[in-house]
Design an enzyme around this catalytic site. Structure first.
Site, PDB file in Angstrom:
ATOM      1  N   GLY A 191       0.828  -1.202   0.000  1.00 52.36           N
ATOM      2  CA  GLY A 191       0.000   0.000   0.000  1.00 52.36           C
ATOM      3  C   GLY A 191       0.865   1.256   0.000  1.00 52.36           C
ATOM      4  N   ASN A 243      -6.642   3.951  10.706  1.00 51.62           N
ATOM      5  CA  ASN A 243      -6.113   2.647  11.112  1.00 51.62           C
ATOM      6  C   ASN A 243      -5.976   2.487  12.619  1.00 51.62           C
ATOM      7  OD1 ASN A 243      -4.118   4.660  10.069  1.00 51.62           O
ATOM      8  ND2 ASN A 243      -2.703   3.379  11.219  1.00 51.62           N
ATOM      9  N   GLN A 254      -7.561   0.411   4.976  1.00 49.55           N
ATOM     10  CA  GLN A 254      -8.315  -0.195   6.094  1.00 49.55           C
ATOM     11  C   GLN A 254      -9.791  -0.395   5.782  1.00 49.55           C
ATOM     12  OE1 GLN A 254      -7.114  -1.539   8.824  1.00 49.55           O
ATOM     13  NE2 GLN A 254      -5.017  -0.779   8.792  1.00 49.55           N
ATOM     14  N   SER A 260      -4.285  -2.685  -0.173  1.00 51.30           N
ATOM     15  CA  SER A 260      -3.128  -3.514   0.198  1.00 51.30           C
ATOM     16  C   SER A 260      -3.577  -4.941   0.507  1.00 51.30           C
ATOM     17  CB  SER A 260      -2.447  -2.895   1.430  1.00 51.30           C
ATOM     18  OG  SER A 260      -1.415  -3.733   1.887  1.00 51.30           O
ATOM     19  N   CYS A 278       3.643   0.613  12.171  1.00 48.30           N
ATOM     20  CA  CYS A 278       4.755   1.416  11.666  1.00 48.30           C
ATOM     21  C   CYS A 278       5.228   2.389  12.728  1.00 48.30           C
ATOM     22  CB  CYS A 278       4.334   2.205  10.437  1.00 48.30           C
ATOM     23  SG  CYS A 278       3.460   1.185   9.277  1.00 48.30           S
TER      24      CYS A 278
END
Ligand code: PLP
Length: 388
Positions: free
Chosen positions: A74, A154, A184, A204, A332
């Site tokens: 993504g 997210n 998402q 993604s 992340c």
């Protein structure tokens, strides 16, 4: 010890459909660009997956409303969308970009770089998980050339009403480019490029029970025709010239298979998720914690909670010792020690953000998983060290 996976917004386990397709694709060793039959067999897998994803975006693949460009994730799809349209902008004068203050780092950091390159980036507030349309209207007083808004946050699960925002933008500036990070929300809430008024959409695979290493960018045919986007991976001209490099056939084929299965089971899955969310909320209500529930629309899959002065990382490790996996922010940003921008934008203090956990479900979770989570959380709340 049984593992209970409640971190599905970070990534998801592989579906049986994805595994089976990967096994099949492993035998199709040809290069999809080769003209012989080994190449054609691989190309067929890629074409089938492309068709499934376009169908899931509500498009009829043969109508050529747009193209689907496979990427490595993504993040790469979003970089192609944002840098690709910024670098193609010589023909335009406006340099203003609109976004929200709670985007995933794949959007936020790309826009930081464009800001360093001289673009003006305006971030619209999303307090309590609601996009501030008044601030959006005010920002539209001056011309913009690009907007990038996420479909679903997210970390909090908030649904931002991107369709309404992009319609306002297009009404004012029909030439403006609209990008939606739908990572998402894809196959969790219904949308099409038309209902979002989006020219570019990022998705993604690994959030949808496909393997890591595959994502895709939808690009409208109007964008392509007007050459409003340029590739940054150049070479052999694969993927309609928008992303050179031999395709990840195994990952792409599995992405297509997963998406097909999820689309076919959409209604049953949505019902299961709603019921599981309700069950979890009822159970969590008896614990000493606060649910950071968005003020308006939200996805049932994601629950963000603030613990009573217990660092999220401390709780995360305690849960992990019991075989229960959740997250202390997006996967992340959990590498950095900076409090989550999304949670600060939601309205949490840095201290509260530091004490917040994200619990995220997939179709594979059950009420028994929630029972185990709540028992372990309750033990942690009674015993773990509190911070000031
Ligand atoms: N956008 C959102 C909203 C996400 O949650 C994520 C992953 O966490 C991404 C983009 C990045 O996707 P990928 O991991 O495929 O690069």
């Amino acid at each position: 010890m049984k593992e209970i996976y409640l971190d599905n917004s970070a990534t998801t386990p592989l579906s049986e459909a994805a595994k089976q397709k990967m096994t099949e694709a492993m035998e199709r060793y040809g290069n999809p660009s080769s003209l012989h039959s080994a190449g054609q067999a691989a190309e067929k897998l890629v074409a089938e997956a492309r068709e499934q994803i376009l169908l899931s975006l509500g498009l009829r693949p043969r109508q050529k409303d747009g193209v689907l460009v496979f990427t490595s994730c993504g993040t790469e799809a979003t970089s192609l969308a944002l840098f690709g349209s910024a670098y193609a902008k010589e023909r335009r004068q406006a340099t203003r970009i609109l976004t929200t203050d709670s985007e995933h780092p794949s959007v936020a950091r790309a826009l930081d770089r464009l800001a360093a390159d001289g673009f003006e980036v305006i971030r619209i507030p999303t307090k309590n998980g609601v996009l501030d349309l008044g601030a959006l209207d005010a920002a539209l007083e001056q011309k913009i050339f690009l907007a990038s808004f996420m479909l679903v946050n997210n970390e909090t699960g908030a649904i931002y009403g991107v369709g309404e925002a992009f319609r306002r933008i297009k009404q004012r500036y029909p030439e403006a480019i609209t990008h939606c990070d739908a990572v998402q929300g894809f196959l969790k809430i219904p949308f099409t490029p038309a209902t979002l008024s989006a020219d570019l959409i990022t998705v993604s695979g690994h959030k949808l029970h496909a393997p890591k290493g595959v994502g895709a960018l939808y690009i409208s045919s109007a964008m392509l025709k007007a050459k409003k986007i340029v590739p940054f991976l150049v070479g052999g001209g694969q993927e309609d010239g928008m992303r050179s490099g031999t395709e990840n056939v195994i990952g792409i084929a599995a992405f297509g298979a997963s998406v097909k299965e999820l689309r076919e089971q959409k209604t049953a899955r949505a019902e299961h998720m709603r019921a599981l969310r309700q069950y979890a909320e009822d159970k969590l209500a008896s614990l000493d914690l606060r649910i950071n529930r968005p003020a308006r629309d939200y996805l049932p899959h994601i629950i963000n909670v603030t613990l009573p002065h217990i660092k999220s990382e401390t709780m995360l490790h305690a849960l992990s010792a019991d075989g229960i996996f959740v997250s202390s922010g997006s996967a992340c940003s959990s590498h950095s020690h900076h409090p989550s921008d999304s949670l600060l934008a939601f309205g949490l203090t840095p201290h509260e953000a530091d004490c917040s956990l994200r619990i995220s479900f997939s179709d594979y979770n059950t009420e028994a998983d929630i029972d185990a989570l709540c028992a372990s959380l309750s033990k942690g709340i009674d015993t773990l060290v509190r911070i000031k």
